[in-house]
Each structure stands twice: as C-alpha cells, then as structure tokens.
Design a protein around this motif. Structure first.
Motif, PDB file in Angstrom:
ATOM      1  N   UNK A 298       0.827  -1.210   0.000  1.00 51.57           N
ATOM      2  CA  UNK A 298       0.000   0.000   0.000  1.00 51.57           C
ATOM      3  C   UNK A 298       0.860   1.258   0.000  1.00 51.57           C
ATOM      4  N   UNK A 299       1.890   1.291   0.836  1.00 52.51           N
ATOM      5  CA  UNK A 299       2.742   2.487   0.911  1.00 52.51           C
ATOM      6  C   UNK A 299       3.518   2.702  -0.384  1.00 52.51           C
ATOM      7  N   UNK A 300       3.995   1.619  -0.984  1.00 57.63           N
ATOM      8  CA  UNK A 300       4.699   1.749  -2.266  1.00 57.63           C
ATOM      9  C   UNK A 300       3.775   2.327  -3.329  1.00 57.63           C
ATOM     10  N   UNK A 301       2.555   1.829  -3.393  1.00 63.76           N
ATOM     11  CA  UNK A 301       1.619   2.332  -4.404  1.00 63.76           C
ATOM     12  C   UNK A 301       1.234   3.779  -4.143  1.00 63.76           C
ATOM     13  N   UNK A 302       1.084   4.160  -2.876  1.00 60.27           N
ATOM     14  CA  UNK A 302       0.776   5.553  -2.573  1.00 60.27           C
ATOM     15  C   UNK A 302       1.899   6.475  -3.026  1.00 60.27           C
ATOM     16  N   UNK A 303       3.138   6.049  -2.804  1.00 62.87           N
ATOM     17  CA  UNK A 303       4.277   6.860  -3.236  1.00 62.87           C
ATOM     18  C   UNK A 303       4.314   6.988  -4.758  1.00 62.87           C
ATOM     19  N   UNK A 304       4.073   5.872  -5.454  1.00 63.24           N
ATOM     20  CA  UNK A 304       4.110   5.913  -6.916  1.00 63.24           C
ATOM     21  C   UNK A 304       2.950   6.728  -7.474  1.00 63.24           C
ATOM     22  N   UNK A 305       1.768   6.614  -6.882  1.00 65.07           N
ATOM     23  CA  UNK A 305       0.624   7.416  -7.345  1.00 65.07           C
ATOM     24  C   UNK A 305       0.921   8.905  -7.225  1.00 65.07           C
ATOM     25  N   UNK A 306       1.586   9.272  -6.135  1.00 62.43           N
ATOM     26  CA  UNK A 306       1.824  10.687  -5.860  1.00 62.43           C
ATOM     27  C   UNK A 306       2.981  11.253  -6.684  1.00 62.43           C
ATOM     28  N   UNK A 307       4.069  10.502  -6.787  1.00 62.70           N
ATOM     29  CA  UNK A 307       5.296  11.060  -7.370  1.00 62.70           C
ATOM     30  C   UNK A 307       5.672  10.455  -8.725  1.00 62.70           C
ATOM     31  N   UNK A 308       5.395   9.176  -8.932  1.00 67.27           N
ATOM     32  CA  UNK A 308       5.827   8.515 -10.171  1.00 67.27           C
ATOM     33  C   UNK A 308       4.686   7.669 -10.754  1.00 67.27           C
ATOM     34  N   UNK A 309       3.596   8.296 -11.178  1.00 68.54           N
ATOM     35  CA  UNK A 309       2.439   7.514 -11.662  1.00 68.54           C
ATOM     36  C   UNK A 309       2.748   6.614 -12.849  1.00 68.54           C
ATOM     37  N   UNK A 311       5.119   4.663 -13.158  1.00 67.17           N
ATOM     38  CA  UNK A 311       5.731   3.416 -12.692  1.00 67.17           C
ATOM     39  C   UNK A 311       4.746   2.534 -11.929  1.00 67.17           C
ATOM     40  N   UNK A 312       3.456   2.861 -11.971  1.00 60.84           N
ATOM     41  CA  UNK A 312       2.498   2.116 -11.147  1.00 60.84           C
ATOM     42  C   UNK A 312       2.463   0.634 -11.498  1.00 60.84           C
ATOM     43  N   UNK A 313       2.601   0.292 -12.778  1.00 59.00           N
ATOM     44  CA  UNK A 313       2.571  -1.115 -13.167  1.00 59.00           C
ATOM     45  C   UNK A 313       3.735  -1.910 -12.579  1.00 59.00           C
ATOM     46  N   UNK A 314       4.772  -1.218 -12.089  1.00 57.64           N
ATOM     47  CA  UNK A 314       5.906  -1.899 -11.477  1.00 57.64           C
ATOM     48  C   UNK A 314       5.820  -1.890  -9.952  1.00 57.64           C
ATOM     49  N   UNK A 315       4.671  -1.490  -9.420  1.00 53.52           N
ATOM     50  CA  UNK A 315       4.548  -1.330  -7.965  1.00 53.52           C
ATOM     51  C   UNK A 315       4.767  -2.644  -7.224  1.00 53.52           C
ATOM     52  N   UNK A 316       4.245  -3.737  -7.737  1.00 49.45           N
ATOM     53  CA  UNK A 316       4.407  -5.019  -7.046  1.00 49.45           C
ATOM     54  C   UNK A 316       5.865  -5.488  -7.103  1.00 49.45           C
ATOM     55  N   UNK A 317       6.527  -5.264  -8.229  1.00 46.29           N
ATOM     56  CA  UNK A 317       7.939  -5.643  -8.340  1.00 46.29           C
ATOM     57  C   UNK A 317       8.786  -4.859  -7.342  1.00 46.29           C
ATOM     58  N   UNK A 318       8.422  -3.599  -7.101  1.00 45.01           N
ATOM     59  CA  UNK A 318       9.149  -2.787  -6.124  1.00 45.01           C
ATOM     60  C   UNK A 318       8.790  -3.214  -4.705  1.00 45.01           C
ATOM     61  N   UNK A 319       7.516  -3.564  -4.488  1.00 52.26           N
ATOM     62  CA  UNK A 319       7.046  -3.908  -3.141  1.00 52.26           C
ATOM     63  C   UNK A 319       7.580  -5.256  -2.664  1.00 52.26           C
ATOM     64  N   UNK A 320       7.828  -6.203  -3.563  1.00 49.58           N
ATOM     65  CA  UNK A 320       8.238  -7.553  -3.148  1.00 49.58           C
ATOM     66  C   UNK A 320       9.519  -7.554  -2.303  1.00 49.58           C
ATOM     67  N   UNK A 321      10.639  -6.990  -2.786  1.00 48.11           N
ATOM     68  CA  UNK A 321      11.844  -7.005  -1.932  1.00 48.11           C
ATOM     69  C   UNK A 321      11.683  -6.176  -0.662  1.00 48.11           C
TER      70      UNK A 321
END
Length: 547
Positions: A298-309, A311-321
C-alpha cells in the motif's frame, strides 16, 4: 448632383452599407427561424420531448430506424442521461462526453448551453429499448470490440427489430468469433418469435446448443408451450446436453478456485512451516507478518501514485523485496527480543507471540487507521479469460505462478546453499548440529526472519485479492497451522500438498455446506487424520525426530 453632406442635412433617406448588411442578416434569420423550428419539430428526435415513458420508448425505435447520422450519439446521450428537451418548441439537444452541446435534429454544435430544458426521462423499459437499439446501430461498426458489444446487447435484448441489421452484419462480418456471436443473437430472437418458421427454430436451437452457456440454457427452457412437439423435444435435448456440459465445467471451476485458494494458503503457510519445523515455536504473530507485507505494498503504491504515476505497473515488483526485508527484519527482532528466552516453553511462546500480534495490529491501526486501504492491481493483473464455460482471472493466475516460484526458490535455497544445509541439520537434530559447530541460535534468528519475510511476500500477493486492513493476517493464521500440521511439520512438499488439498476440498464442500460449515468439516477431518498420522502426510526423518 447631391452635394456632400446633403444627406446628413436632410435626414437619412438611405442607410449606410454596414447597417444595410445588418438589416439583411436579421431579416434572413427571421425568415429562416420558422423553417428551423419546423425542421426541429418534424425531426424524429422531437418525439423525445415528452414525459411519457411509452412515447419515449417508441421514439427510441423511430430514431434508431431513421438512418439519421445523429441517431447513434443521440441514443448514447439518452443512455447516459445527457439528452434534454425544451417543451416550448419541442427542441431536443444532447451533450457529448467532453461537455459540448449539439442540436439533436441537425447535429450542429451550439455556441452555448440551451436554456429552459429538462432531461429526457428513463425507466427500465426505455433502458432496454436503448440497449437493443444501440446494439443494432453498432453491428456494422469498424471497431471489432464495438461489434462484439453490439452482438451481446442484441442477444440480451432479443429485439425482433434487430433482425434486419443482424442479417446485414452477419453477411459483412469477417471475424469468425464475432460472426458466431451475431448468429447466436439471431437465434435468441428467432427461438421466441411467434411467426418464426420451424426450420428457423431448428437452426436457432442448434446454434444455442453450440454456444452452450447459461444464457443459452435459459433461452432453451423458454421455448413457447404452443411450439410443435418436435421443437420442444429438440430444445429439451439441447438443454440437457448443455446442463451436462456445464456440470463438468462447474467441477473444473471449483478445482480452479481450489488451486487458487491453495496457492494463497501455501504462501501464508510456507514461512510458518520453516519456523515451526526448525524452532518448534508456535508463532501466533505470523499472520501479522502477512499484514505488514500488504501495508508495504500500500505504501509503495501511494508513493508511486503521488510522485511517479508512470511506474504504477511496477509497484508489485518494487514492493516484493521491500516487503520481504521489512517483515524479515521485524521477525528477527521478535526472535531476538522475545522468543529466544522462551525455547522449550511452547505455551509461554504461544502467549507471548499472541501478545506481539496484538501490539502489531494496534500499531498499524494507529499509523494507518482501522479502515480498509485501497491497493490497486497493475494492468497485467486486471481482467480475465474464458476457458470453455469457466472464468480464469489474471490476478489469481499470477498468484498461483508466484506461489510456485516462491516454493521452488525456497526449495533450491534449502537444498543447495550452506545456509539451507545448516537449517536442515538443525531441523533434523539440533544437538548434533550444535556439536558440529553450527551456531543454532544464529540459525534460529535467520530462519525466523526468512519465514517472516516469506509471509511478507504472501501479504503482497494477498493485497490483490483481499482487503488490506489490520485484521488481514487473522483470517489466515489458523488455516496456515492446519496446512502445516496436515502436510507434515517442517516439510515443504507436505506444505504444498496440504495447501492444495485443503484449498480444493474447501471449495468443493462450500456449495453444499456453506463457507463456515465447510471450514468446520475440514478441521474435523484434519483432526481425525492427525489421530492416525500424528506427523502429517510427509514426516521429516532424523535421529532426534525419530526419537
């Protein structure tokens, strides 16, 4: 000759050129105004200027059959409540999706929004008429997606007025799949049409039987009672064949749902299987590690929505590690600060980890609030595919793939790395491993962190199919223990088989017993099974274990 200034001196006997032009334009507008009003009143769209639902429904058919270029946008505007009328002069206007206004009779764009208007009213009958009319109008659209939608709309509406447009569309259609949809739509109309010939009905029954879904079955059951006996028998046979086929696909659908649930249970239980098998600790805070992984997503997606929309499709790849590291570090902290003092005291460790779970839940409530948080799905996880008569959603498919990848990676790590060798040694005989120089306390901490990190990965996956809330982990902790005990404590293959078995059994029991009773029945069955095989399906082997 007239002297200059004479006209001004004697009065304006003739007007200047600009004033003459203005006068002519005004006169021309006054002459055309009655004709424009008459054209608006004579247009089929003027029939929408009424409060009578029956008249509006009739107007839909008239406009659809008129062949006017504005017929499609007018009906689309009516469907979405963007069509208005003025009672004084029966003028009708519509607004497009961009907010511009148009004259519904001529399609001309207006300079300003019309005044004194009322919205054209809708009820269910009018909505059905609009859907049928739009289906017929878009059957020849150059866009294949719109033609598909139109065929589906006609199939649902079964409006006899669409037969003629359907015949033209079927002849012109090049796409085989869309053509079959159009033929099915025609069959849906003909099977209930009183004046349809026997040959037409026989062809319609054959097409509906070939379609073979629930909608086709419903149509075959609605064959009129006054139809010939041969037609009724043919429809009954087709309905029976579809029922048999749907029963087979229902089994396949339940099996798919069971595999999907099993993959979720595998992700939630696989980390617990490691910690429980190595350390013998009943960790009641394991579900909160799952919850932490979901909140990291959730926090990763909130950051991407706000600053890097972008990159949203990569949110899960960023959230996993990030979820793995966060949950893993919290797990190591719990082991070092709490559990290390409670080894050999299972009841105390159970109560202590239960208290830790309550602390983590309250901390998340304080930080994020008690309500559910929205976690979106990347584009590649949205949608579904039809396989026969069952539906396969991309989100569930990717979770199954992800669970198997995590399982395979963990198996490789435990079998082919020095850390994995030490974990297996401690699992099988802790004293002997310690005598061989393995730092068992260090292995315990790293194993607990590994199990917690995998639970964090499970939270990333569960965020796509469940509500992200402080209570997320509580729904999976009991099922996780059930999977671990049933499959065999510390055995990953047993965890895999146990998760899939319990998931499939649960989905096959639910239609008959309901969700709650199905879980109770599974719990009773597992307890009875453990009475016969206390070590589960796949028991670990080792001297300490055998002793």
């Amino acid at each position: 000759m007239i002297a200059p200034g004479r006209e001004g001196a004697n009065g304006d006997h003739s007007m200047s050129l600009p004033r003459r032009l203005a006068f002519l334009v005004l006169a021309f507008a006054l002459l055309l105004a009655p004709h424009a009003a008459r054209a608006q009143a004579d247009s089929p769209v003027a029939r929408f200027a009424t409060e009578n639902f029956r008249e509006i429904e009739q107007a839909v058919g008239v406009v659809a059959a008129s062949g006017l270029p504005v017929a499609l946008p007018v009906l689309q505007a009516l469907q979405t409540s963007r069509l208005v009328y003025r009672m004084a002069d029966k003028a009708v206007f519509y607004r497009d999706e961009a907010g511009a206004w148009f004259d519904a009779a001529t399609g001309e764009k207006l300079a300003a929004a019309p005044t004194g208007t009322r919205p054209v009213r809708l009820n269910n009958a009018v909505r059905r008429a609009v859907e049928a009319a739009l289906g017929a109008l878009t059957l020849l659209s150059p866009d294949p997606a719109k033609r598909r939608e139109a065929a589906d709309a006609v199939f649902k509406s079964r409006d006899p007025a669409a037969l003629e447009p359907l015949a033209k569309a079927i002849t012109a259609e090049k796409d085989g799949a869309i053509r079959q949809l159009m033929l099915a739509a025609r069959a849906a109309i003909l099977i209930g049409k009183p004046d349809a010939s026997e040959a037409e009905r026989i062809d319609a029954i054959a097409l509906l039987r070939e379609r073979g879904d629930q909608a086709a079955l419903s149509l075959l059951r609605q064959v009129p009672a006054d139809a010939p006996a041969a037609i009724r028998k043919l429809a009954a046979d087709a309905a029976a064949a579809i029922e048999s086929r749907l029963a087979v696909w229902a089994v396949a659908q339940n099996a798919w749902y069971g595999l999907s649930l099993g993959s979720v249970l595998l992700l939630a239980a696989i980390g617990l299987a490691i910690t429980f098998g190595v350390m013998g600790v009943i960790n009641m805070a394991h579900g909160e590690m799952v919850m932490i992984g979901a909140y990291v997503t959730f926090m990763v997606q909130e950051m991407l929505r706000t600053h890097y929309p972008a990159l949203f499709d990569y949110s899960l790849a960023i959230a996993l590690p990030l979820a793995f590291l966060t949950a893993g570090l919290i797990g190591v902290a719990i082991e070092r600060c709490v559990i290390r003092f409670l080894y050999g005291r299972p009841l105390d460790s159970l109560l202590a980890t239960f208290g830790v779970s309550l602390i983590l839940q309250q901390a998340v409530r304080t930080a994020f609030g008690p309500t559910n948080r929205e976690v979106g799905a990347p584009s590649f996880m949205s949608g579904a595919i039809e396989v026969g008569a069952m539906q396969v959603t991309y989100s569930r498919l990717w979770i199954i793939v992800f669970a198997l990848i995590v399982f395979a990676a963990l198996q490789l790590a435990l079998r082919y790395t020095p850390f994995g060798l030490q974990v297996r040694a401690v699992t099988q005989n802790r004293r002997m491993a310690s005598a061989m120089g393995i730092a068992t306390h260090r292995i315990d901490a790293l194993t607990f962190g590994l199990g917690s990190g995998i639970a964090g990965l499970a939270g990333v996956a569960l965020s796509q199919i469940d509500n992200v809330s402080p209570n997320l982990g509580q729904g999976y902790i009991i099922d996780s223990f059930l999977v671990v005990v049933f499959g065999g404590v510390g055995n990953l293959w047993g965890t895999l088989v146990g998760a899939m078995s319990i998931g499939i059994a649960n989905k096959f029991l639910e239609p008959y017993a309901g969700a709650v009773l199905a879980k109770i029945a599974l719990l009773v069955l597992v307890i009875l099974f453990i009475q016969k095989r206390p070590r589960g399906l796949f028991a670990l082997k080792g001297r300490a274990i055998e002793a």
